[in-house]
Design a protein around this motif. Structure first.
Motif: not given
Length: 165
Positions: A51-52, A54-55, A58, A77-79
């Motif tokens: 997921p990281t 992919y983030n 993007r 970043m989301i996370n």
């Protein structure tokens, strides 16, 4: 959908009631984030991405063609990931990203998404939307909008606390 109190307590096999409704709410958010995170990670495994990663791809797609510095990537970043450099090393070794020193300021390193990275992310767009729609689409548009607003209020409340520290 009807709310049934105590589902979290049963999931985590807690026999005593929560001391505060706020505690139960906070733990539900954390538990939900964990479930969502695990499902997303499992989904992205088919694309050989975390997921990281992919983030970051993007973020780089959004920064294309200018690219982005490590600092800018980290801020978006989301996370939070303390080792963005290693993450970028892995993406670069797979040919999904490329780094170069800025011509204007040699101290600045810019990362750009490659054609291969763009193609990978573009190929994931539709399946990701279907994945999310199949799960979160169980909520209607109104409920989703309310949920988004509530989650934003919670983040703001914790951001105020972070700023005080």
């Amino acid at each position: 959908y009807e709310f049934v109190p105590g589902k979290l307590a049963a999931e985590i096999q807690q026999t005593k009631p929560f001391a505060l409704l706020e505690e139960e709410a906070a733990l539900n958010i954390v538990r939900t984030a964990e479930v969502l995170g695990q499902a997303t990670a499992a989904f992205l495994r088919d694309y050989d991405l975390s997921p990281t990663q992919y983030n970051v791809l993007r973020i780089l797609r959004g920064a294309d063609p200018a690219g982005a510095t490590c600092t800018a990537i980290g801020e978006r970043m989301i996370n939070h990931d303390p080792d963005i450099t290693r993450l970028l090393d892995r993406l670069e070794s797979r040919g999904l990203a490329a780094r170069e020193r800025s011509k204007e300021d040699r101290r600045v390193v810019l990362t750009r998404i490659t054609r291969q990275g763009l193609d990978l992310v573009a190929g994931i767009d539709r399946p990701v939307r279907a994945f999310l729609k199949a799960r979160l689409g169980k909520l209607d548009q109104h409920d989703l909008t309310v949920l988004i607003g509530q989650l934003e209020q919670i983040r703001e409340a914790f951001q105020i606390e972070k700023e005080k520290l």
